[in-house]
Design a protein around this motif. Structure first.
Motif, PDB file in Angstrom:
ATOM      1  N   UNK A  91       0.833  -1.199   0.000  1.00 28.84           N
ATOM      2  CA  UNK A  91       0.000   0.000   0.000  1.00 28.84           C
ATOM      3  C   UNK A  91       0.876   1.260   0.000  1.00 28.84           C
ATOM      4  N   UNK A  92       1.928   1.270   0.824  1.00 28.04           N
ATOM      5  CA  UNK A  92       2.842   2.411   0.876  1.00 28.04           C
ATOM      6  C   UNK A  92       3.534   2.626  -0.470  1.00 28.04           C
ATOM      7  N   UNK A  93       3.926   1.528  -1.087  1.00 26.72           N
ATOM      8  CA  UNK A  93       4.651   1.624  -2.360  1.00 26.72           C
ATOM      9  C   UNK A  93       3.754   2.086  -3.506  1.00 26.72           C
ATOM     10  N   UNK A  94       2.451   1.864  -3.372  1.00 24.52           N
ATOM     11  CA  UNK A  94       1.541   2.131  -4.493  1.00 24.52           C
ATOM     12  C   UNK A  94       1.222   3.609  -4.672  1.00 24.52           C
ATOM     13  N   UNK A  95       1.498   4.437  -3.642  1.00 30.41           N
ATOM     14  CA  UNK A  95       1.223   5.867  -3.776  1.00 30.41           C
ATOM     15  C   UNK A  95       0.867   6.486  -2.435  1.00 30.41           C
ATOM     16  N   UNK A  96       0.509   7.786  -2.429  1.00 34.22           N
ATOM     17  CA  UNK A  96       0.201   8.476  -1.170  1.00 34.22           C
ATOM     18  C   UNK A  96      -0.917   7.787  -0.385  1.00 34.22           C
ATOM     19  N   UNK A  97      -0.770   7.762   0.927  1.00 33.90           N
ATOM     20  CA  UNK A  97      -1.805   7.221   1.819  1.00 33.90           C
ATOM     21  C   UNK A  97      -1.697   7.919   3.168  1.00 33.90           C
ATOM     22  N   UNK A  98      -2.817   8.067   3.848  1.00 36.38           N
ATOM     23  CA  UNK A  98      -2.820   8.665   5.184  1.00 36.38           C
ATOM     24  C   UNK A  98      -2.498   7.652   6.273  1.00 36.38           C
ATOM     25  N   UNK A  99      -2.491   6.380   5.943  1.00 40.32           N
ATOM     26  CA  UNK A  99      -2.293   5.371   6.969  1.00 40.32           C
ATOM     27  C   UNK A  99      -0.845   5.358   7.474  1.00 40.32           C
ATOM     28  N   UNK A 100      -0.731   5.387   8.798  1.00 40.04           N
ATOM     29  CA  UNK A 100       0.571   5.355   9.461  1.00 40.04           C
ATOM     30  C   UNK A 100       0.588   4.244  10.515  1.00 40.04           C
ATOM     31  N   UNK A 101       1.773   3.758  10.814  1.00 37.65           N
ATOM     32  CA  UNK A 101       1.992   2.907  11.992  1.00 37.65           C
ATOM     33  C   UNK A 101       2.689   3.779  13.021  1.00 37.65           C
ATOM     34  N   UNK A 102       2.177   3.748  14.249  1.00 37.34           N
ATOM     35  CA  UNK A 102       2.576   4.708  15.271  1.00 37.34           C
ATOM     36  C   UNK A 102       2.894   3.947  16.558  1.00 37.34           C
ATOM     37  N   UNK A 103       4.081   4.153  17.111  1.00 31.80           N
ATOM     38  CA  UNK A 103       4.442   3.528  18.400  1.00 31.80           C
ATOM     39  C   UNK A 103       4.259   2.005  18.374  1.00 31.80           C
ATOM     40  N   UNK A 104       4.874   1.341  17.412  1.00 35.39           N
ATOM     41  CA  UNK A 104       4.656  -0.097  17.262  1.00 35.39           C
ATOM     42  C   UNK A 104       5.887  -0.891  17.707  1.00 35.39           C
ATOM     43  N   UNK A 105       5.670  -1.904  18.538  1.00 35.24           N
ATOM     44  CA  UNK A 105       6.754  -2.750  19.058  1.00 35.24           C
ATOM     45  C   UNK A 105       7.059  -3.878  18.060  1.00 35.24           C
ATOM     46  N   UNK A 106       7.463  -3.521  16.851  1.00 32.10           N
ATOM     47  CA  UNK A 106       7.732  -4.542  15.838  1.00 32.10           C
ATOM     48  C   UNK A 106       8.874  -5.468  16.270  1.00 32.10           C
ATOM     49  N   UNK A 107       9.822  -4.938  17.026  1.00 38.28           N
ATOM     50  CA  UNK A 107      10.967  -5.759  17.433  1.00 38.28           C
ATOM     51  C   UNK A 107      10.566  -6.862  18.414  1.00 38.28           C
ATOM     52  N   UNK A 108       9.497  -6.610  19.144  1.00 37.06           N
ATOM     53  CA  UNK A 108       8.973  -7.654  20.030  1.00 37.06           C
ATOM     54  C   UNK A 108       8.339  -8.762  19.197  1.00 37.06           C
ATOM     55  N   UNK A 109       7.661  -8.378  18.134  1.00 35.26           N
ATOM     56  CA  UNK A 109       7.007  -9.333  17.245  1.00 35.26           C
ATOM     57  C   UNK A 109       8.026 -10.088  16.383  1.00 35.26           C
ATOM     58  N   UNK A 110       9.098  -9.394  16.021  1.00 37.81           N
ATOM     59  CA  UNK A 110      10.127  -9.982  15.146  1.00 37.81           C
ATOM     60  C   UNK A 110      11.491  -9.772  15.812  1.00 37.81           C
ATOM     61  N   UNK A 111      11.846 -10.646  16.771  1.00 43.61           N
ATOM     62  CA  UNK A 111      13.078 -10.444  17.552  1.00 43.61           C
ATOM     63  C   UNK A 111      14.352 -10.345  16.707  1.00 43.61           C
ATOM     64  N   UNK A 112      14.328 -10.918  15.520  1.00 45.60           N
ATOM     65  CA  UNK A 112      15.524 -10.867  14.674  1.00 45.60           C
ATOM     66  C   UNK A 112      15.943  -9.428  14.366  1.00 45.60           C
TER      67      UNK A 112
END
Length: 293
Positions: A91-112
């Motif tokens: 979705x981000x690559x396809x063009x402008x969008x208002x959707x954001x990810x904010x304060x996300x603990x991605x490193x907890x989900x993907x420890x690598x």
């Protein structure tokens, strides 16, 4: 984006800096700076882009936020939508969008991902909880706010360009701060302010910069910040504890009283509470600045 009327200085940029110089020149006087080569030895510097995140975290469901105003419908920091990370990156690559990810603990989900960075030895007492990640589409923006915990923040940007507007806490009186909240009025466009409606903004003196891949922005305690993704991209923040007792006390107040009081009043009074706070933001700001409309 033009800022002829806003009093915004360019944030100083340096390539690298010693711990002692960073503390003396920026942390102690509480001044922002962009460090261009702080993380060149991180694996993330070379590896982190949308394709890498998609490969490692594509199957994770992520919370999404858009630019709708805060209302009585949503709780403090409650997401507006969700989708798989792989779908979101497409979705981000396809063009402008208002959707954001904010304060996300991605490193907890993907420890690598934790192996790709390290805490910089730069004199700050970092909170060792996992860092937060932020993603945004082209032209999406994060409303003007300051952080609830008054942290010193190192903000690392990856992929694309991001514009950052900062104001020190001393400028709060000009920014139409919403009472019982951490935000300025959300109908202010800080990229093109309406000075007829919000004349106090003419007095505000702040900073501006554009972050590129690998840049690190230091944001001092309690600094207001407004972020605009000039292109789709993502960032990571590390946080360090406030250095003064005053700011530590403000952080404790925000965390254990203010946000719960605000949520309680939203439940009790609904949209009337939101509207009241927005009205008060104008009344109080104009009173402090001796402005009568």
């Amino acid at each position: 984006m033009k800022h002829e009327q806003m009093k915004l200085k360019q944030i100083p940029r340096i390539q690298r800096i010693s711990k002692s110089d960073f503390l003396r020149d920026y942390v102690q006087p509480q001044k922002p700076v962009v460090i261009e080569e702080l993380i060149e030895d991180w694996p993330a510097y070379k590896k982190w882009n949308f394709d890498y995140i998609k490969e490692l975290a594509g199957d994770k469901t992520v919370p999404l936020y858009d630019d709708r105003p805060i209302s009585s419908k949503y709780k403090f920091n409650e997401a507006h939508a969700e989708m798989k990370m792989s779908e979101y990156i497409d979705h981000l690559k396809s063009g402008p969008t208002n959707y954001r990810i904010f304060l996300y603990h991605l490193m907890k989900e993907v420890p690598r991902l934790q192996k790709d960075f390290k805490f910089p030895d730069i004199g700050l007492r970092f909170l060792r909880q996992l860092p937060m990640l932020f993603f945004g589409g082209q032209n999406s923006s994060v409303f003007m706010h300051y952080d609830i915990d008054y942290a010193n923040i190192l903000h690392f940007h990856f992929q694309g360009k991001k514009q950052c507007i900062l104001f020190p806490p001393s400028e709060s009186k000009h920014l139409y701060k919403v009472p019982h909240a951490l935000i300025a009025r959300e109908d202010i466009n800080f990229n093109d302010p309406d000075y007829e409606k919000f004349p106090a903004l003419k007095k505000a003196e702040g900073y501006i910069t554009e972050l590129n891949h690998g840049d690190t922005l230091y944001m001092p305690e309690g600094y207001w910040h407004h972020m605009t993704y000039l292109t789709a991209g993502f960032s990571m923040s590390l946080r360090a504890t406030p250095r003064t007792l005053t700011n530590f006390s403000k952080a404790v107040y925000n965390l254990i009283f203010m946000r719960y009081f605000d949520n309680y009043m939203r439940k009790l009074r609904g949209q009337k509470w939101i509207d009241y706070k927005n009205e008060q933001a104008i009344k109080r700001t104009h009173k402090k600045n001796d402005i009568s409309l």
